[in-house]
Motif scaffolding. Structure first.
Motif, PDB file in Angstrom:
ATOM      1  N   GLU A 175      -0.085  -6.960   0.570  1.00  0.00           N
ATOM      2  CA  GLU A 175      -0.786  -8.050  -0.098  1.00  0.00           C
ATOM      3  C   GLU A 175      -1.350  -9.037   0.916  1.00  0.00           C
ATOM      4  O   GLU A 175      -2.471  -9.532   0.763  1.00  0.00           O
ATOM      5  CB  GLU A 175       0.159  -8.775  -1.056  1.00  0.00           C
ATOM      6  CG  GLU A 175      -0.461  -9.943  -1.802  1.00  0.00           C
ATOM      7  CD  GLU A 175      -1.632  -9.556  -2.687  1.00  0.00           C
ATOM      8  OE1 GLU A 175      -2.457 -10.445  -3.001  1.00  0.00           O
ATOM      9  OE2 GLU A 175      -1.751  -8.375  -3.065  1.00  0.00           O
ATOM     10  N   GLY A 176      -0.589  -9.317   1.969  1.00  0.00           N
ATOM     11  CA  GLY A 176      -1.085 -10.213   3.001  1.00  0.00           C
ATOM     12  C   GLY A 176      -2.327  -9.665   3.680  1.00  0.00           C
ATOM     13  O   GLY A 176      -3.282 -10.400   3.950  1.00  0.00           O
ATOM     14  N   SER A 177      -2.313  -8.369   3.976  1.00  0.00           N
ATOM     15  CA  SER A 177      -3.472  -7.736   4.603  1.00  0.00           C
ATOM     16  C   SER A 177      -4.693  -7.799   3.702  1.00  0.00           C
ATOM     17  O   SER A 177      -5.809  -8.055   4.166  1.00  0.00           O
ATOM     18  CB  SER A 177      -3.134  -6.282   4.949  1.00  0.00           C
ATOM     19  OG  SER A 177      -4.234  -5.631   5.528  1.00  0.00           O
ATOM     20  N   HIS A 225      -9.911  -2.266  -1.380  1.00  0.00           N
ATOM     21  CA  HIS A 225      -8.846  -3.261  -1.214  1.00  0.00           C
ATOM     22  C   HIS A 225      -9.245  -4.405  -0.287  1.00  0.00           C
ATOM     23  O   HIS A 225      -8.837  -5.544  -0.493  1.00  0.00           O
ATOM     24  CB  HIS A 225      -7.585  -2.589  -0.658  1.00  0.00           C
ATOM     25  CG  HIS A 225      -7.188  -1.359  -1.391  1.00  0.00           C
ATOM     26  ND1 HIS A 225      -6.538  -1.393  -2.619  1.00  0.00           N
ATOM     27  CD2 HIS A 225      -7.364  -0.042  -1.098  1.00  0.00           C
ATOM     28  CE1 HIS A 225      -6.318  -0.158  -3.030  1.00  0.00           C
ATOM     29  NE2 HIS A 225      -6.805   0.681  -2.136  1.00  0.00           N
ATOM     30  N   GLY A 226     -10.016  -4.088   0.749  1.00  0.00           N
ATOM     31  CA  GLY A 226     -10.414  -5.107   1.710  1.00  0.00           C
ATOM     32  C   GLY A 226      -9.339  -5.449   2.714  1.00  0.00           C
ATOM     33  O   GLY A 226      -9.155  -6.614   3.067  1.00  0.00           O
ATOM     34  N   HIS A 227      -8.620  -4.438   3.219  1.00  0.00           N
ATOM     35  CA  HIS A 227      -7.559  -4.697   4.195  1.00  0.00           C
ATOM     36  C   HIS A 227      -8.155  -5.249   5.485  1.00  0.00           C
ATOM     37  O   HIS A 227      -9.247  -4.862   5.912  1.00  0.00           O
ATOM     38  CB  HIS A 227      -6.764  -3.424   4.481  1.00  0.00           C
ATOM     39  CG  HIS A 227      -5.759  -3.116   3.424  1.00  0.00           C
ATOM     40  ND1 HIS A 227      -4.591  -3.849   3.276  1.00  0.00           N
ATOM     41  CD2 HIS A 227      -5.746  -2.174   2.441  1.00  0.00           C
ATOM     42  CE1 HIS A 227      -3.891  -3.350   2.269  1.00  0.00           C
ATOM     43  NE2 HIS A 227      -4.569  -2.347   1.734  1.00  0.00           N
ATOM     44  N   VAL A 228      -7.389  -6.137   6.129  1.00  0.00           N
ATOM     45  CA  VAL A 228      -7.934  -6.888   7.247  1.00  0.00           C
ATOM     46  C   VAL A 228      -8.407  -6.023   8.415  1.00  0.00           C
ATOM     47  O   VAL A 228      -9.483  -6.301   8.967  1.00  0.00           O
ATOM     48  CB  VAL A 228      -6.944  -7.992   7.699  1.00  0.00           C
ATOM     49  CG1 VAL A 228      -5.676  -7.452   8.285  1.00  0.00           C
ATOM     50  CG2 VAL A 228      -7.613  -8.963   8.654  1.00  0.00           C
ATOM     51  N   PRO A 229      -7.710  -4.964   8.851  1.00  0.00           N
ATOM     52  CA  PRO A 229      -8.257  -4.203   9.981  1.00  0.00           C
ATOM     53  C   PRO A 229      -9.548  -3.477   9.645  1.00  0.00           C
ATOM     54  O   PRO A 229     -10.420  -3.308  10.510  1.00  0.00           O
ATOM     55  CB  PRO A 229      -7.133  -3.229  10.347  1.00  0.00           C
ATOM     56  CG  PRO A 229      -6.281  -3.138   9.131  1.00  0.00           C
ATOM     57  CD  PRO A 229      -6.387  -4.454   8.434  1.00  0.00           C
ATOM     58  N   VAL A 230      -9.694  -3.044   8.402  1.00  0.00           N
ATOM     59  CA  VAL A 230     -10.938  -2.400   7.972  1.00  0.00           C
ATOM     60  C   VAL A 230     -12.082  -3.411   8.031  1.00  0.00           C
ATOM     61  O   VAL A 230     -13.166  -3.131   8.563  1.00  0.00           O
ATOM     62  CB  VAL A 230     -10.797  -1.824   6.548  1.00  0.00           C
ATOM     63  CG1 VAL A 230     -12.125  -1.231   6.073  1.00  0.00           C
ATOM     64  CG2 VAL A 230      -9.692  -0.781   6.501  1.00  0.00           C
ATOM     65  N   VAL A 231     -11.827  -4.580   7.489  1.00  0.00           N
ATOM     66  CA  VAL A 231     -12.858  -5.627   7.479  1.00  0.00           C
ATOM     67  C   VAL A 231     -13.196  -6.051   8.909  1.00  0.00           C
ATOM     68  O   VAL A 231     -14.371  -6.198   9.260  1.00  0.00           O
ATOM     69  CB  VAL A 231     -12.396  -6.837   6.642  1.00  0.00           C
ATOM     70  CG1 VAL A 231     -13.390  -7.986   6.759  1.00  0.00           C
ATOM     71  CG2 VAL A 231     -12.217  -6.431   5.180  1.00  0.00           C
TER      72      VAL A 231
END
Length: 225
Positions: A94-96, A128-134
């Motif tokens: 969830e944080g990611s 989902h929009g996970h931070v490393p992907v973004v």
């Protein structure tokens, strides 16, 4: 000229003042402090552990592949799904997502290439929009090469931990700069390592993940995780 422009872009997007939303997350550090499992002397060691046992073998790989997939929306969504499935701890997952969506929203408003299209997928519950992907996608979108993008992402992670430590009273600004300086050679070495295949991504930071899980039950919280 081009090298200077790339350096300026890296400085802008690696700056702690860039409105990425990362200030809202401690990634388990607040919980570890509450349980008295970290002290001021432990800051550099804690960050080193996160880089060795998570960033290098998980985030770094995803960031690099997302950078390579910039412009391939379907490929990014598939990578996002893999990142979600490979993050079993709900609090970390969830944080990611929340951190990634905050960063994605800023870049969509800035007009970064690809950001609005991925954000539309997230808003439609198709990603989902996970931070490393973004991170990988938007840093490619602002014109950074892959090694530059990895350096910016690594610096952002280190400064996020240090900023959290300062806000928690765990470190002074000078302590934070010492920690970052001390860790710079290691981070550079990890960033330059050959990339493993996507099916080999892994992370093992159980203390931080357990701290994030316990964090939700704490009465007083400064950070979201």
């Amino acid at each position: 000229m081009a090298e200077i422009a790339a350096l300026l872009a890296a400085l802008q997007h690696g700056d702690s003042q860039f409105p990425s939303g990362g200030f809202a997350f401690s990634w388990g550090l607040e919980g570890l402090l509450a349980d008295r499992l970290v002290a001021r002397r432990d800051l550099a060691g804690f960050i080193e552990g996160q880089f060795r046992h998570r960033w290098s073998s998980f985030d770094r790989v995803v960031i690099a592949h997302a950078h390579d997939l910039a412009g391939d929306l379907d490929g990014l969504v598939a990578l996002d799904d893999l990142t979600d499935a490979a993050t079993p701890a709900a609090a970390a997952r969830e944080g990611s997502r929340r951190a990634g969506n905050a960063l994605l929203g800023v870049h969509a408003r800035l007009g970064t290439a690809g950001a609005q299209a991925l954000r539309a997928k997230v808003q439609a519950d198709q990603a989902h929009g996970h931070v490393p992907v973004v991170q990988g996608m938007v840093l490619a979108g602002v014109g950074l090469a892959r090694d530059q993008a990895l350096a910016v992402a690594a610096h952002a992670m280190a400064t996020a931990f240090c900023t959290a430590a300062i806000r928690l009273g765990l470190a002074s600004h000078l302590d934070a700069q010492r920690a970052i300086g001390q860790l710079r050679p290691l981070i550079a070495e990890l960033a330059a390592r050959p990339l493993p295949a996507l099916d080999q991504i892994h992370a093992f930071t159980p203390a931080a993940e357990i701290a994030m899980m316990r964090h939700a039950g704490q009465d007083l919280r400064l950070f979201s995780n």
